[in-house]
Enzyme design. Sequence first.
Site, PDB file in Angstrom:
ATOM      1  N   GLN A   1       8.320  -6.528  16.715  1.00 32.06           N
ATOM      2  CA  GLN A   1       9.126  -7.700  17.103  1.00 32.06           C
ATOM      3  C   GLN A   1       9.546  -7.177  18.319  1.00 32.06           C
ATOM      4  O   GLN A   1      10.597  -6.162  18.579  1.00 32.06           O
ATOM      5  CB  GLN A   1      10.303  -7.649  16.336  1.00 32.06           C
ATOM      6  CG  GLN A   1      11.364  -8.933  16.227  1.00 32.06           C
ATOM      7  CD  GLN A   1      11.992  -9.106  15.125  1.00 32.06           C
ATOM      8  OE1 GLN A   1      12.008  -8.279  14.303  1.00 32.06           O
ATOM      9  NE2 GLN A   1      13.057 -10.143  15.347  1.00 32.06           N
TER      10      GLN A   1
ATOM     11  N   LYS B   1      -2.111  10.156  17.660  1.00 28.30           N
ATOM     12  CA  LYS B   1      -0.817   9.993  17.296  1.00 28.30           C
ATOM     13  C   LYS B   1      -0.572  10.421  15.651  1.00 28.30           C
ATOM     14  O   LYS B   1       0.373  11.202  15.311  1.00 28.30           O
ATOM     15  CB  LYS B   1      -0.379   8.589  17.324  1.00 28.30           C
ATOM     16  CG  LYS B   1       1.128   8.213  16.766  1.00 28.30           C
ATOM     17  CD  LYS B   1       2.112   8.628  17.460  1.00 28.30           C
ATOM     18  CE  LYS B   1       3.511   8.185  16.806  1.00 28.30           C
ATOM     19  NZ  LYS B   1       3.907   8.304  15.644  1.00 28.30           N
TER      20      LYS B   1
ATOM     21  N   VAL C   1       8.507   3.161  12.347  1.00 30.24           N
ATOM     22  CA  VAL C   1       8.888   2.997  11.069  1.00 30.24           C
ATOM     23  C   VAL C   1       7.972   3.801  10.078  1.00 30.24           C
ATOM     24  O   VAL C   1       8.525   4.595   9.219  1.00 30.24           O
ATOM     25  CB  VAL C   1       8.894   1.361  10.373  1.00 30.24           C
ATOM     26  CG1 VAL C   1       8.733   1.260   8.886  1.00 30.24           C
ATOM     27  CG2 VAL C   1       9.366   0.350  11.144  1.00 30.24           C
TER      28      VAL C   1
ATOM     29  N   ASP D   1      18.597  -5.728   4.249  1.00 31.19           N
ATOM     30  CA  ASP D   1      19.545  -6.716   4.568  1.00 31.19           C
ATOM     31  C   ASP D   1      20.735  -6.250   3.517  1.00 31.19           C
ATOM     32  O   ASP D   1      21.968  -6.502   3.885  1.00 31.19           O
ATOM     33  CB  ASP D   1      19.112  -8.288   4.474  1.00 31.19           C
ATOM     34  CG  ASP D   1      17.885  -8.462   5.129  1.00 31.19           C
ATOM     35  OD1 ASP D   1      18.035  -8.824   6.289  1.00 31.19           O
ATOM     36  OD2 ASP D   1      16.910  -7.896   4.537  1.00 31.19           O
TER      37      ASP D   1
ATOM     38  N   HIS E   1      13.461 -12.416   4.832  1.00 32.60           N
ATOM     39  CA  HIS E   1      13.929 -11.344   5.561  1.00 32.60           C
ATOM     40  C   HIS E   1      14.074 -11.837   6.861  1.00 32.60           C
ATOM     41  O   HIS E   1      12.972 -11.772   7.782  1.00 32.60           O
ATOM     42  CB  HIS E   1      12.979 -10.145   5.285  1.00 32.60           C
ATOM     43  CG  HIS E   1      13.476  -9.030   6.008  1.00 32.60           C
ATOM     44  ND1 HIS E   1      14.805  -8.398   6.398  1.00 32.60           N
ATOM     45  CD2 HIS E   1      12.690  -8.079   7.035  1.00 32.60           C
ATOM     46  CE1 HIS E   1      14.861  -7.574   7.230  1.00 32.60           C
ATOM     47  NE2 HIS E   1      13.651  -7.261   7.850  1.00 32.60           N
TER      48      HIS E   1
ATOM     49  N   ALA F   1       5.888  -3.456   4.682  1.00 28.71           N
ATOM     50  CA  ALA F   1       7.138  -3.443   5.361  1.00 28.71           C
ATOM     51  C   ALA F   1       7.088  -4.316   6.655  1.00 28.71           C
ATOM     52  O   ALA F   1       7.917  -4.676   7.361  1.00 28.71           O
ATOM     53  CB  ALA F   1       7.225  -1.877   5.724  1.00 28.71           C
ATOM     54  N   THR F   2       5.773  -4.628   6.977  1.00 26.16           N
ATOM     55  CA  THR F   2       5.509  -5.164   8.487  1.00 26.16           C
ATOM     56  C   THR F   2       6.322  -6.523   8.579  1.00 26.16           C
ATOM     57  O   THR F   2       5.810  -7.389   7.473  1.00 26.16           O
ATOM     58  CB  THR F   2       4.242  -5.136   8.881  1.00 26.16           C
ATOM     59  OG1 THR F   2       3.595  -3.722   8.803  1.00 26.16           O
ATOM     60  CG2 THR F   2       4.011  -5.654  10.335  1.00 26.16           C
TER      61      THR F   2
ATOM     62  N   ARG G   1      22.567  -3.338   4.385  1.00 25.39           N
ATOM     63  CA  ARG G   1      23.559  -3.474   5.451  1.00 25.39           C
ATOM     64  C   ARG G   1      24.825  -4.263   4.889  1.00 25.39           C
ATOM     65  O   ARG G   1      25.894  -4.040   5.270  1.00 25.39           O
ATOM     66  CB  ARG G   1      23.054  -4.372   6.634  1.00 25.39           C
ATOM     67  CG  ARG G   1      21.850  -3.853   7.409  1.00 25.39           C
ATOM     68  CD  ARG G   1      21.077  -4.663   8.234  1.00 25.39           C
ATOM     69  NE  ARG G   1      20.153  -3.967   9.111  1.00 25.39           N
ATOM     70  CZ  ARG G   1      19.058  -4.381   9.635  1.00 25.39           C
ATOM     71  NH1 ARG G   1      18.581  -5.665   9.347  1.00 25.39           N
ATOM     72  NH2 ARG G   1      18.174  -3.672  10.328  1.00 25.39           N
TER      73      ARG G   1
ATOM     74  N   ASP H   1       7.618 -11.198   4.234  1.00 29.28           N
ATOM     75  CA  ASP H   1       7.568 -11.852   3.304  1.00 29.28           C
ATOM     76  C   ASP H   1       6.182 -12.839   3.353  1.00 29.28           C
ATOM     77  O   ASP H   1       5.350 -13.210   2.231  1.00 29.28           O
ATOM     78  CB  ASP H   1       8.641 -13.062   3.163  1.00 29.28           C
ATOM     79  CG  ASP H   1       9.946 -12.529   3.022  1.00 29.28           C
ATOM     80  OD1 ASP H   1      10.253 -11.996   1.859  1.00 29.28           O
ATOM     81  OD2 ASP H   1      10.798 -12.776   4.088  1.00 29.28           O
TER      82      ASP H   1
ATOM     83  N   ARG I   1      10.946 -12.811  13.763  1.00 23.10           N
ATOM     84  CA  ARG I   1      10.074 -12.190  12.894  1.00 23.10           C
ATOM     85  C   ARG I   1       8.983 -13.142  12.714  1.00 23.10           C
ATOM     86  O   ARG I   1       7.658 -12.757  12.374  1.00 23.10           O
ATOM     87  CB  ARG I   1      10.763 -11.454  11.514  1.00 23.10           C
ATOM     88  CG  ARG I   1      11.856 -10.569  11.695  1.00 23.10           C
ATOM     89  CD  ARG I   1      12.504 -10.385  10.252  1.00 23.10           C
ATOM     90  NE  ARG I   1      13.417  -9.265  10.516  1.00 23.10           N
ATOM     91  CZ  ARG I   1      14.832  -9.605  10.483  1.00 23.10           C
ATOM     92  NH1 ARG I   1      15.048 -10.793  10.333  1.00 23.10           N
ATOM     93  NH2 ARG I   1      15.761  -8.388  10.714  1.00 23.10           N
TER      94      ARG I   1
END
Length: 313
Positions: free
Chosen positions: A84, A41, A15, A150, A177, A120-121, A153, A125, A90
């Site tokens: 995940q 990395k 991500v 979501d 989420h 974002a992880t 999408r 929430d 999640r």
Amino acid sequence: MVKGNRVALIGTGFVGSSYAFGLLNQGVADELIMIDLNEDKAKGDVLDLNHGKVFAQQSLNISFGTYENCKDVDLVVICAGANQKPGETRLQLVEKNLKIFHSIVTQVVGSGFDGIFLVATNPVDVLTYAVWKYSGFPKERVIGSGTILDTARFRYLLGEYFQVAPQNVHGYIIGEHGDSELPVYSSVDVGGVAVLDMIKKYPEYTQEDLDDIFVKVRDAAYQIINSKGATYYGIAMGLVRITRAILHNENSILTVSALMEGEYGEEDVYIGVPAVINRGGLREVIELNLSDKEKEQFAHSADVLRGILKPHF
């Protein structure tokens, strides 16, 4: 330190690196500092991205850094944490990632950082609530990516169904989420025409089809994870969109994870809702006029999240 819009990215996995690639291509920021426990990395990503700068439309100063470098940035984006796994929800990630986040947030705040956190992880929430608690920052400056993906999408699939561009579909997925999220069909429209009116007027459109679309939205992550191990392009694009709204002071309405203080009848929970985003962070939550069923679903989603938070805070 480059003057202008400065971002620190913590976590350069799938991500994080996709987000960095999006920032470079869209010219949203002036500076990006990449931070990761795996220094090799992160340094490799910095090199790789810098080699592509000659093809970018706008210059982005990209460098490797540490938590100390967060002091003077405007935005810290957290993509670090355990991923995940197939078959894992999640919410099952909570225990692993709360420990990681306590360490990250403590070090970022310790640097003197005084900007905005964007999380974002997953579970986003719960972890956004954790960042708010660990940092002591005002709620306006701690934002989660919420249901932005979501909602994207949702709009994409509705666009396919009604054969219109997704940009002309207006509607939201709100709530957690995750598995308890809900579609707000009562306020979805296509070019200004209510979707619920369309299914009454045209026999080729049905409520059953709409229900099926939502199931595809809700379960999309599981499908992608089973296919390729992780989701990253979509959420990275969503993070770039939120970043643009913040750094460019757009006052855009995006479905992010925000702290509820009476909105929608909820308290003390971060949850995905439409909100106005600008340079100050989250300006205000937009309260949709939910149907009775949607109110019940949203309350259930908030209860699910509070149930996860309760043992920890």
